[in-house]
Design a protein around this motif. Sequence first.
Motif, mmCIF file in Angstrom:
data_model
loop_
_atom_site.group_PDB
_atom_site.id
_atom_site.type_symbol
_atom_site.label_atom_id
_atom_site.label_comp_id
_atom_site.label_asym_id
_atom_site.label_seq_id
_atom_site.Cartn_x
_atom_site.Cartn_y
_atom_site.Cartn_z
ATOM 1 N N LYS A 51 0.877 -1.630 0.478
ATOM 2 C CA LYS A 51 -0.061 0.292 -0.503
ATOM 3 C C LYS A 51 1.225 1.122 0.205
ATOM 4 C CE LYS A 51 -3.874 -2.078 2.466
ATOM 5 N NZ LYS A 51 -5.075 -1.815 3.640
ATOM 6 N N GLU A 52 -0.011 2.184 -0.299
ATOM 7 C CA GLU A 52 1.248 3.662 -0.536
ATOM 8 C C GLU A 52 2.011 4.274 0.462
ATOM 9 O OE1 GLU A 52 2.039 4.688 -3.472
ATOM 10 O OE2 GLU A 52 0.763 3.444 -3.722
ATOM 11 N N TRP A 53 0.686 3.528 1.637
ATOM 12 C CA TRP A 53 1.346 4.795 3.362
ATOM 13 C C TRP A 53 2.687 4.150 3.927
ATOM 14 C CZ3 TRP A 53 1.258 8.432 5.995
ATOM 15 C CH2 TRP A 53 0.125 9.383 5.759
ATOM 16 N N SER A 54 2.252 1.886 2.913
ATOM 17 C CA SER A 54 3.472 1.600 3.439
ATOM 18 C C SER A 54 4.757 0.885 3.111
ATOM 19 C CB SER A 54 3.648 -0.173 3.202
ATOM 20 O OG SER A 54 2.234 -0.788 4.099
ATOM 21 N N LYS A 55 4.502 1.481 1.825
ATOM 22 C CA LYS A 55 5.995 2.364 0.658
ATOM 23 C C LYS A 55 6.191 3.833 1.292
ATOM 24 C CE LYS A 55 4.337 0.534 -2.993
ATOM 25 N NZ LYS A 55 4.678 0.418 -4.676
ATOM 26 N N PHE A 56 5.045 4.036 2.002
ATOM 27 C CA PHE A 56 5.937 5.804 2.323
ATOM 28 C C PHE A 56 6.273 5.736 4.126
ATOM 29 C CE2 PHE A 56 4.864 8.802 5.246
ATOM 30 C CZ PHE A 56 5.522 10.867 4.237
ATOM 31 N N SER B 2 24.387 13.154 6.137
ATOM 32 C CA SER B 2 23.490 14.020 5.012
ATOM 33 C C SER B 2 23.317 13.637 4.384
ATOM 34 C CB SER B 2 25.257 14.538 4.833
ATOM 35 O OG SER B 2 25.972 14.265 4.031
ATOM 36 N N GLU B 3 23.128 12.569 3.723
ATOM 37 C CA GLU B 3 22.393 12.233 2.750
ATOM 38 C C GLU B 3 20.668 11.967 2.765
ATOM 39 O OE1 GLU B 3 23.571 11.658 -0.239
ATOM 40 O OE2 GLU B 3 25.544 10.425 0.654
ATOM 41 N N GLU B 4 20.581 12.965 1.646
ATOM 42 C CA GLU B 4 18.948 13.138 1.300
ATOM 43 C C GLU B 4 17.917 11.810 1.152
ATOM 44 O OE1 GLU B 4 15.842 15.052 2.554
ATOM 45 O OE2 GLU B 4 17.611 15.680 2.592
ATOM 46 N N VAL B 5 17.646 11.545 2.477
ATOM 47 C CA VAL B 5 16.224 10.128 1.751
ATOM 48 C C VAL B 5 15.058 10.417 1.216
ATOM 49 C CG1 VAL B 5 15.533 8.004 3.058
ATOM 50 C CG2 VAL B 5 17.532 8.719 3.979
ATOM 51 N N PRO B 6 14.475 10.018 -0.009
ATOM 52 C CA PRO B 6 13.883 10.067 -1.292
ATOM 53 C C PRO B 6 13.344 10.008 -0.126
ATOM 54 C CG PRO B 6 15.203 7.997 -1.964
ATOM 55 C CD PRO B 6 15.680 8.644 -0.867
ATOM 56 N N LEU B 7 11.621 10.506 -0.976
ATOM 57 C CA LEU B 7 10.443 9.633 0.096
ATOM 58 C C LEU B 7 9.395 10.157 -1.272
ATOM 59 C CD1 LEU B 7 10.390 12.434 3.109
ATOM 60 C CD2 LEU B 7 10.757 9.936 3.298
ATOM 61 N N PRO B 8 8.606 9.120 -1.215
ATOM 62 C CA PRO B 8 7.631 9.026 -2.649
ATOM 63 C C PRO B 8 5.817 10.282 -1.577
ATOM 64 C CG PRO B 8 6.986 7.772 -0.249
ATOM 65 C CD PRO B 8 8.614 8.011 -0.029
ATOM 66 N N ARG B 9 5.419 10.522 -2.660
ATOM 67 C CA ARG B 9 4.405 11.844 -2.498
ATOM 68 C C ARG B 9 3.543 11.063 -1.274
ATOM 69 N NH1 ARG B 9 1.985 15.684 -5.247
ATOM 70 N NH2 ARG B 9 2.969 15.384 -6.887
ATOM 71 N N ARG B 10 3.654 11.698 -0.056
ATOM 72 C CA ARG B 10 2.365 11.598 0.634
ATOM 73 C C ARG B 10 0.703 10.825 0.826
ATOM 74 N NH1 ARG B 10 2.299 12.547 6.539
ATOM 75 N NH2 ARG B 10 0.642 13.118 7.799
ATOM 76 N N PRO B 11 0.950 9.774 0.636
ATOM 77 C CA PRO B 11 -0.645 8.915 -0.205
ATOM 78 C C PRO B 11 -1.657 10.596 1.205
ATOM 79 C CG PRO B 11 0.555 7.482 1.355
ATOM 80 C CD PRO B 11 1.551 9.384 1.423
ATOM 81 N N GLN B 12 -2.580 10.334 -0.267
ATOM 82 C CA GLN B 12 -4.036 11.281 0.748
ATOM 83 C C GLN B 12 -4.429 10.119 1.729
ATOM 84 O OE1 GLN B 12 -4.398 14.304 -0.399
ATOM 85 N NE2 GLN B 12 -2.196 14.075 -1.158
#
Length: 227
Positions: free
Chosen positions: A61-66, A82-92
């Motif tokens: 699910k999108e929330w699980s990925k986020f 200092s590495e920037e961890v990429p985040l998916p778009r916050r699920p609606q």
Amino acid sequence: MKLSDELIVFLAHRPQSEETAHWYECNLEEAIVFFGDCEVMDIDALALAKYYRHVQSEALKEWSKFNRMRALKAVMRSAGSSEEVPLPRRPQGHYETADDESVRLFIADLISCDTWTAKRDLAIVELLAESGARRQGVADAKLKDLDMQRRKLWVTEKFNKSRFVYFGGLAFDSIVDWLAVRPSGSDYLFTKEDGQRMTKDAISSMFKRRSSRCGVHLSAHMLRHRW
């Protein structure tokens, strides 16, 4: 320091409920395996991008990925990376909830364990699932707060607010089975083996233990967000 060790340090320096700690452990488990539990400072942007693509490719699910990426970001930031961890778009919509199949499998495993504690745990799970009550309310509920005739329970929860929560037939049957074996000597509805009441952390520990046994991740908070 290795990622698994950083998680231990992260949780130790930030007092969390058992449920929140379990959330971090679950959401970082795959990252630890993916990176081979390497040193946090060895996880660079390229490795993070690969893990991000790996998470996105999974049937989750999108929330699980986020949440998997969010947990990793929190621990890496705490470790000083200092590495920037990429985040998916916050699920609606709402937070991660428990799907029907997970709840079914969790409950089926409890039913298969014909023990004193399994009857108690089943009653707690069914009550939480059918009423939308919070852990604190169920943990603090006393026998006098239970009205089996009207299938309702008086609970005091967040910000010391009290209310009636109502439950259905499955919770009713489970509570009947629990009351038949429940030890006497305590005012509280749900107790541990030593007769002490089940605290909200004890309820979280129960979910964690049972989740590990049946291989299905479920928590009181996830049941709450089904409402």
